[in-house]
Design a protein around this motif. Structure first.
Motif, PDB file in Angstrom:
ATOM      1  N   PHE A  66       4.926  14.363   0.565  1.00 36.39           N
ATOM      2  CA  PHE A  66       3.715  14.823  -0.488  1.00 36.39           C
ATOM      3  C   PHE A  66       2.740  13.870   0.046  1.00 36.39           C
ATOM      4  O   PHE A  66       2.778  12.743   0.586  1.00 36.39           O
ATOM      5  CB  PHE A  66       4.223  14.920  -1.832  1.00 36.39           C
ATOM      6  CG  PHE A  66       4.424  13.313  -2.360  1.00 36.39           C
ATOM      7  CD1 PHE A  66       3.367  12.755  -2.967  1.00 36.39           C
ATOM      8  CD2 PHE A  66       5.606  12.778  -2.289  1.00 36.39           C
ATOM      9  CE1 PHE A  66       3.401  11.484  -3.653  1.00 36.39           C
ATOM     10  CE2 PHE A  66       5.950  11.539  -2.768  1.00 36.39           C
ATOM     11  CZ  PHE A  66       4.860  10.892  -3.605  1.00 36.39           C
ATOM     12  N   SER A  67       1.413  14.306  -0.353  1.00 31.74           N
ATOM     13  CA  SER A  67       0.505  13.483  -0.424  1.00 31.74           C
ATOM     14  C   SER A  67      -0.569  13.430  -1.415  1.00 31.74           C
ATOM     15  O   SER A  67      -0.572  14.397  -2.196  1.00 31.74           O
ATOM     16  CB  SER A  67      -0.646  14.007   0.723  1.00 31.74           C
ATOM     17  OG  SER A  67      -1.785  13.376   1.008  1.00 31.74           O
ATOM     18  N   ASP A  68      -1.091  12.116  -2.026  1.00 33.11           N
ATOM     19  CA  ASP A  68      -1.790  12.120  -3.044  1.00 33.11           C
ATOM     20  C   ASP A  68      -3.388  12.130  -2.537  1.00 33.11           C
ATOM     21  O   ASP A  68      -4.007  12.402  -3.577  1.00 33.11           O
ATOM     22  CB  ASP A  68      -1.447  10.664  -3.825  1.00 33.11           C
ATOM     23  CG  ASP A  68      -1.462   9.398  -2.753  1.00 33.11           C
ATOM     24  OD1 ASP A  68      -1.471   9.585  -1.539  1.00 33.11           O
ATOM     25  OD2 ASP A  68      -1.646   8.406  -3.570  1.00 33.11           O
ATOM     26  N   ASN A  72      -2.653  10.963   3.766  1.00 31.87           N
ATOM     27  CA  ASN A  72      -1.347  10.221   3.891  1.00 31.87           C
ATOM     28  C   ASN A  72      -0.122  10.979   3.864  1.00 31.87           C
ATOM     29  O   ASN A  72      -0.311  12.206   3.366  1.00 31.87           O
ATOM     30  CB  ASN A  72      -1.430   9.161   3.033  1.00 31.87           C
ATOM     31  CG  ASN A  72      -1.551   9.427   1.781  1.00 31.87           C
ATOM     32  OD1 ASN A  72      -1.578  10.493   1.139  1.00 31.87           O
ATOM     33  ND2 ASN A  72      -1.574   8.320   1.004  1.00 31.87           N
ATOM     34  N   ARG A  73       1.223  10.500   4.069  1.00 35.79           N
ATOM     35  CA  ARG A  73       2.296  11.423   4.025  1.00 35.79           C
ATOM     36  C   ARG A  73       3.147  10.147   3.041  1.00 35.79           C
ATOM     37  O   ARG A  73       3.450   8.964   3.557  1.00 35.79           O
ATOM     38  CB  ARG A  73       3.052  11.591   5.083  1.00 35.79           C
ATOM     39  CG  ARG A  73       2.266  12.726   5.800  1.00 35.79           C
ATOM     40  CD  ARG A  73       2.608  13.167   7.311  1.00 35.79           C
ATOM     41  NE  ARG A  73       3.695  14.272   7.073  1.00 35.79           N
ATOM     42  CZ  ARG A  73       3.409  15.486   7.008  1.00 35.79           C
ATOM     43  NH1 ARG A  73       2.197  15.903   7.040  1.00 35.79           N
ATOM     44  NH2 ARG A  73       4.263  16.385   7.068  1.00 35.79           N
ATOM     45  N   ARG A  74       3.582  10.520   2.127  1.00 33.25           N
ATOM     46  CA  ARG A  74       4.433   9.841   1.089  1.00 33.25           C
ATOM     47  C   ARG A  74       6.031  10.570   1.115  1.00 33.25           C
ATOM     48  O   ARG A  74       5.985  11.662   1.252  1.00 33.25           O
ATOM     49  CB  ARG A  74       4.182   9.490  -0.272  1.00 33.25           C
ATOM     50  CG  ARG A  74       2.795   8.756  -0.297  1.00 33.25           C
ATOM     51  CD  ARG A  74       2.315   7.878  -1.375  1.00 33.25           C
ATOM     52  NE  ARG A  74       1.306   7.172  -1.124  1.00 33.25           N
ATOM     53  CZ  ARG A  74       1.070   5.970  -0.622  1.00 33.25           C
ATOM     54  NH1 ARG A  74       2.315   5.441  -0.242  1.00 33.25           N
ATOM     55  NH2 ARG A  74      -0.246   5.511  -0.898  1.00 33.25           N
ATOM     56  N   GLN A  75       6.966   9.698   0.632  1.00 31.13           N
ATOM     57  CA  GLN A  75       8.319  10.264   0.596  1.00 31.13           C
ATOM     58  C   GLN A  75       8.812  10.603  -0.834  1.00 31.13           C
ATOM     59  O   GLN A  75       8.271  10.000  -1.805  1.00 31.13           O
ATOM     60  CB  GLN A  75       9.358   9.285   1.391  1.00 31.13           C
ATOM     61  CG  GLN A  75       9.130   9.117   2.641  1.00 31.13           C
ATOM     62  CD  GLN A  75       9.329  10.279   3.598  1.00 31.13           C
ATOM     63  OE1 GLN A  75      10.315  11.081   3.303  1.00 31.13           O
ATOM     64  NE2 GLN A  75       8.433  10.686   4.566  1.00 31.13           N
ATOM     65  N   GLY A  76       9.518  11.621  -0.824  1.00 30.45           N
ATOM     66  CA  GLY A  76      10.160  12.236  -1.985  1.00 30.45           C
ATOM     67  C   GLY A  76      11.692  12.508  -1.890  1.00 30.45           C
ATOM     68  O   GLY A  76      11.988  12.755  -0.569  1.00 30.45           O
TER      69      GLY A  76
END
Length: 96
Positions: A66-68, A72-76
């Motif tokens: 996901f991205s906030d 960027n790319r963040r993990q879930g």
């Protein structure tokens, strides 16, 4: 034949669990005003676990990105216990 039937049942159950995980990830991202990237989840792990009633179920872990900010790319991660969401984790991000 029995092993083949068992394999088909496991496969169809896995497809349903994956669809529910995608819906859960999309819903969580909408709730927190995040972007659910690639509109999919990836299978990470499968094990046996017990639910609250002590019944043995298949626990599947799916990861997603996901991205906030959109840059960027963040993990879930989503843990499905049987057909239900047991847990959902989002990598920490800055709230703006």
């Amino acid at each position: 034949m029995l092993a083949l039937a068992g394999g088909v049942l496991l496969w169809t159950d896995s497809l349903r669990a994956r669809e529910r995980a995608v819906r859960a990830g999309r819903s969580a991202c909408e709730r927190y005003d995040l972007q659910f990237l690639d509109d999919t989840v990836s299978f990470a792990r499968m094990r046996l676990a017990r639910n609250d009633e002590g019944e043995l179920r298949i626990a599947r872990t799916y990861t997603f990105e996901f991205s906030d900010t959109g840059n960027n790319r963040r993990q879930g991660a989503i843990v499905m216990l049987g057909g239900e969401v047991q847990d959902l984790h989002l990598e920490p991000y800055r709230v703006q």
